[in-house]
Design an enzyme around this catalytic site. Structure first.
Site, PDB file in Angstrom:
ATOM      1  N   GLU A  67       0.885  -1.182   0.000  1.00 10.73           N
ATOM      2  CA  GLU A  67       0.000   0.000   0.000  1.00 10.73           C
ATOM      3  C   GLU A  67       0.912   1.218   0.000  1.00 10.73           C
ATOM      4  OE1 GLU A  67      -3.140   0.035  -0.153  1.00 10.73           O
ATOM      5  OE2 GLU A  67      -3.869  -1.893   0.566  1.00 10.73           O
ATOM      6  N   CYS A  84      -2.460   9.021   2.673  1.00 14.11           N
ATOM      7  CA  CYS A  84      -2.199   8.491   1.332  1.00 14.11           C
ATOM      8  C   CYS A  84      -3.381   8.765   0.406  1.00 14.11           C
ATOM      9  CB  CYS A  84      -1.915   7.002   1.402  1.00 14.11           C
ATOM     10  SG  CYS A  84      -3.225   6.073   2.212  1.00 14.11           S
TER      11      CYS A  84
HETATM   12  P1  NAP Z   1       8.234   5.253   4.573  1.00 14.64           P
HETATM   13  O1  NAP Z   1       9.426   6.094   4.771  1.00 14.64           O
HETATM   14  O2  NAP Z   1       8.204   4.306   3.434  1.00 14.64           O
HETATM   15  O3  NAP Z   1       8.036   4.456   5.960  1.00 14.64           O
HETATM   16  C1  NAP Z   1       7.016   3.483   6.111  1.00 14.64           C
HETATM   17  C2  NAP Z   1       7.591   2.286   6.833  1.00 14.64           C
HETATM   18  O4  NAP Z   1       8.555   1.653   5.986  1.00 14.64           O
HETATM   19  C3  NAP Z   1       8.321   2.630   8.128  1.00 14.64           C
HETATM   20  O5  NAP Z   1       8.141   1.588   9.049  1.00 14.64           O
HETATM   21  C4  NAP Z   1       9.776   2.706   7.667  1.00 14.64           C
HETATM   22  O6  NAP Z   1      10.683   2.480   8.708  1.00 14.64           O
HETATM   23  C5  NAP Z   1       9.820   1.592   6.648  1.00 14.64           C
HETATM   24  N1  NAP Z   1      10.837   1.749   5.620  1.00 14.64           N
HETATM   25  C6  NAP Z   1      11.325   2.900   5.103  1.00 14.64           C
HETATM   26  N2  NAP Z   1      12.225   2.624   4.138  1.00 14.64           N
HETATM   27  C7  NAP Z   1      12.328   1.276   4.070  1.00 14.64           C
HETATM   28  C8  NAP Z   1      13.100   0.388   3.277  1.00 14.64           C
HETATM   29  N3  NAP Z   1      13.957   0.844   2.353  1.00 14.64           N
HETATM   30  N4  NAP Z   1      12.951  -0.930   3.465  1.00 14.64           N
HETATM   31  C9  NAP Z   1      12.093  -1.395   4.382  1.00 14.64           C
HETATM   32  N5  NAP Z   1      11.321  -0.608   5.166  1.00 14.64           N
HETATM   33  C10 NAP Z   1      11.432   0.719   5.006  1.00 14.64           C
HETATM   34  O7  NAP Z   1       6.932   6.094   4.452  1.00 14.64           O
HETATM   35  P2  NAP Z   1       6.544   7.380   5.299  1.00 14.64           P
HETATM   36  O8  NAP Z   1       7.135   8.542   4.634  1.00 14.64           O
HETATM   37  O9  NAP Z   1       6.812   7.178   6.733  1.00 14.64           O
HETATM   38  O10 NAP Z   1       4.954   7.331   5.119  1.00 14.64           O
HETATM   39  C11 NAP Z   1       4.310   8.061   4.182  1.00 14.64           C
HETATM   40  C12 NAP Z   1       4.109   7.280   2.896  1.00 14.64           C
HETATM   41  O11 NAP Z   1       3.244   6.185   3.147  1.00 14.64           O
HETATM   42  C13 NAP Z   1       3.413   8.138   1.873  1.00 14.64           C
HETATM   43  O12 NAP Z   1       3.928   7.892   0.600  1.00 14.64           O
HETATM   44  C14 NAP Z   1       1.974   7.652   1.959  1.00 14.64           C
HETATM   45  O13 NAP Z   1       1.205   7.908   0.828  1.00 14.64           O
HETATM   46  C15 NAP Z   1       2.173   6.198   2.205  1.00 14.64           C
HETATM   47  N6  NAP Z   1       0.960   5.614   2.782  1.00 14.64           N
HETATM   48  C16 NAP Z   1       0.232   4.741   2.002  1.00 14.64           C
HETATM   49  C17 NAP Z   1      -0.952   4.219   2.494  1.00 14.64           C
HETATM   50  C18 NAP Z   1      -1.786   3.258   1.671  1.00 14.64           C
HETATM   51  O14 NAP Z   1      -2.667   2.617   2.226  1.00 14.64           O
HETATM   52  N7  NAP Z   1      -1.560   3.120   0.372  1.00 14.64           N
HETATM   53  C19 NAP Z   1      -1.391   4.574   3.757  1.00 14.64           C
HETATM   54  C20 NAP Z   1      -0.629   5.464   4.506  1.00 14.64           C
HETATM   55  C21 NAP Z   1       0.557   5.969   3.999  1.00 14.64           C
HETATM   56  P3  NAP Z   1      11.447   3.700   9.438  1.00 14.64           P
HETATM   57  O15 NAP Z   1      10.416   4.548  10.067  1.00 14.64           O
HETATM   58  O16 NAP Z   1      12.316   3.016  10.426  1.00 14.64           O
HETATM   59  O17 NAP Z   1      12.203   4.411   8.349  1.00 14.64           O
END
Ligand code: NAP
Length: 470
Positions: free
Chosen positions: A231, A265
């Site tokens: 997601e 999101c």
């Molecule tokens: P993010 O940086 O991707 O972080 C999300 C999770 O992934 C965190 O637990 C993070 O850990 C982990 N993570 C980050 N980089 C990683 C990698 N290379 N490998 C494995 N795990 C990794 O996202 P965010 O900026 O916190 O959240 C916002 C994003 O989420 C936006 O793009 C939003 O649209 C999306 N989102 C999507 C949905 C949906 O249902 N489609 C819902 C909500 C949010 P750490 O915190 O330790 O870095």
């Protein structure tokens, strides 16, 4: 990234945690595997009772849990309370509906030359859940409630800025009655995801997060041949046509862009307005956006709290600046405030063009892009003109046009005359760079089930004319 609670309203670090060692991670995976075998001996009704107990706890502890979320990531206290309630509702929904969703599905025995044949939905095992901070309880619950009801166990790697909410979730399921290890929080950084997902005992992974994280997890899962649900981000279009109720559309547009301080999101991010009503809509929308009260998220009069991180605020300001530097017009907001806390004013930017960052990137804060379309066709072209495909909205009173939008918008959902949201009853997910797979409803529950074909014959060789083997 350090694992810590930092209050976005003040920038103060309130609590830090040491990440778990590899030995602690391995022990947690072992417990999750043992708990999976233990859950195998439980009934859906038993798991349903624990799930209802989790809902009861959530409701009883709503206010303090909401305060914790607001402190960790800055959403308004009112929104946090609503999130807790939504989680309790999802627990009750899956407790009530899992028996139906997991029931054997009889097949046409004669057609498959069996005495009887059916499809059974069985759990896979420990599932890794990598989750974001923006809905720190709900994002986890919409995985955990169906997964646990199906008999899977969960290993949560939550975002590093919401460790206390993550630990609360582990405690919640344990106190509700689920066996030790059925749901475990791993306090680890993202660099440990490879190790966890490579462990043979971990059967699948679900990620809600950025495209970057999605690509990384999909690569690991590809190498390890493991099922994933992704997601990812979105840049949802919100199309307004001439027949729309403009006041209602402007009101909902404001909420759709600024809910959760603009960090959702499925927030509407690109407002595509037919030229016949563009000026009228722009005026109403900018007036409503400017009227929102930005401030302390614990204050009940606040509409928009701080962004969750300083880097998040810097990022959206850089996106706005890039648009302005390249000729875009700011209708309201656009100034980065000084002082404590990572606040950003509700902002509307128009005269956007391809090549600007706001045209193609997700804007994760209370900043709206306003686009003009001369026709239905141009509105669809702009709406679908990104690499994302999560949610979409269209405002029109014309029934024929409503049906056209339902077909033509290239997204995981289409909401007509309303704001995109999630319901336990409806599948949720995206297409293209917004990810794949679905959460919620029976579809979401079955993503982490083995859809097993069971065929029972009379015992004769071959199973009759027409049978063949692959
Ligand atoms: P993010 O940086 O991707 O972080 C999300 C999770 O992934 C965190 O637990 C993070 O850990 C982990 N993570 C980050 N980089 C990683 C990698 N290379 N490998 C494995 N795990 C990794 O996202 P965010 O900026 O916190 O959240 C916002 C994003 O989420 C936006 O793009 C939003 O649209 C999306 N989102 C999507 C949905 C949906 O249902 N489609 C819902 C909500 C949010 P750490 O915190 O330790 O870095």
């Amino acid at each position: 990234m350090s694992i810590a609670t930092t209050n976005p309203a003040t920038g103060q670090v309130l609590k830090t945690y040491d990440p778990m060692s590899d030995e602690q991670i391995d022990a947690a995976i072992e417990r999750a595997d043992l708990a999976f075998h233990q859950l195998h001996g439980t009934t859906i009704a038993e798991r349903g009772r624990w799930m209802i107990a989790a809902a009861d706890l959530l409701e009883a502890e709503r206010d303090e849990t909401a305060r914790l979320m607001t402190t960790e990531m800055g959403k308004t206290y009112a929104a946090a309370k609503a999130e807790v309630t939504k989680c309790a509702t999802a627990c009750r929904f899956y407790a009530a509906n899992a028996p139906k969703m997991l029931a054997d599905e009889p097949a046409d025995a004669a057609a498959v030359k069996a005495k009887r044949a059916y499809v059974r939905h069985q759990p896979l095992g420990p599932v890794l859940a990598v989750m974001p901070w923006n809905f720190p309880l709900w994002q986890v619950m919409r995985f955990a409630a169906p997964a646990l009801m199906a008999g899977n166990t969960g290993l949560l790697k939550h975002a590093s800025n919401v460790p206390q909410t993550a630990l609360y979730l582990e405690e919640l399921f344990r106190r509700a009655g689920f066996p030790e290890g059925a749901f475990t929080t791993l306090l680890v950084g993202s660099e440990k995801v490879d190790r966890i997902l490579s462990d043979p005992r971990v059967r699948a992974a679900t990620l809600t997060g950025s495209e970057r994280a999605g690509r990384s997890i999909a690569q690991i899962a590809g190498r390890e041949l493991k099922k994933t649900v992704l997601e990812l981000g979105g840049s949802d279009p919100f199309v307004v046509m001439p027949s729309a109720d403009l006041d209602k559309a402007a009101e909902v547009a404001t909420t759709a862009r600024c809910q959760n301080n603009g960090q959702s999101c499925i927030a509407a991010k690109r407002f595509i307005v037919h030229t016949d009503v563009f000026d009228a809509f722009a005026e109403k929308f900018a007036a409503r956006m400017s009227a929102l009260r930005v401030g302390d998220p614990m204050d009940e009069n606040t509409d928009v709290g701080p962004l969750a991180s300083e880097s998040g605020r810097d990022e959206i300001h850089a996106q706005v600046q890039d648009a302005v530097d390249n000729g875009a017009t700011v209708l309201c907001g656009g100034e980065k405030p000084s002082g404590d806390g990572w606040y950003y004013p509700p902002t509307v930017v128009t005269d956007l063009r391809p090549g600007m960052r706001m045209w193609s990137e997700e804007v994760f804060g209370p900043v709206a892009g306003l686009y003009r379309a001369d026709s239905y066709e141009e509105a669809i072209e702009i709406a679908n003109g990104t690499n994302f495909g999560l949610g979409s909205n269209a405002w029109t009173e014309d029934p024929a046009e409503q049906e056209r939008f339902a077909v033509d918008l290239d997204a995981g959902n289409v909401f007509i005359n309303g704001m995109t949201t999630s319901y336990p009853e409806l599948p949720f997910g995206g297409v293209r760079n917004s990810g794949y797979g679905r959460e919620l409803s029976a579809v979401g529950m079955r993503e982490f089930c083995n859809t097993k074909t069971v065929w029972v014959g009379e015992g004769e060789a071959g199973a009759g004319a027409g049978a063949h083997s692959e």
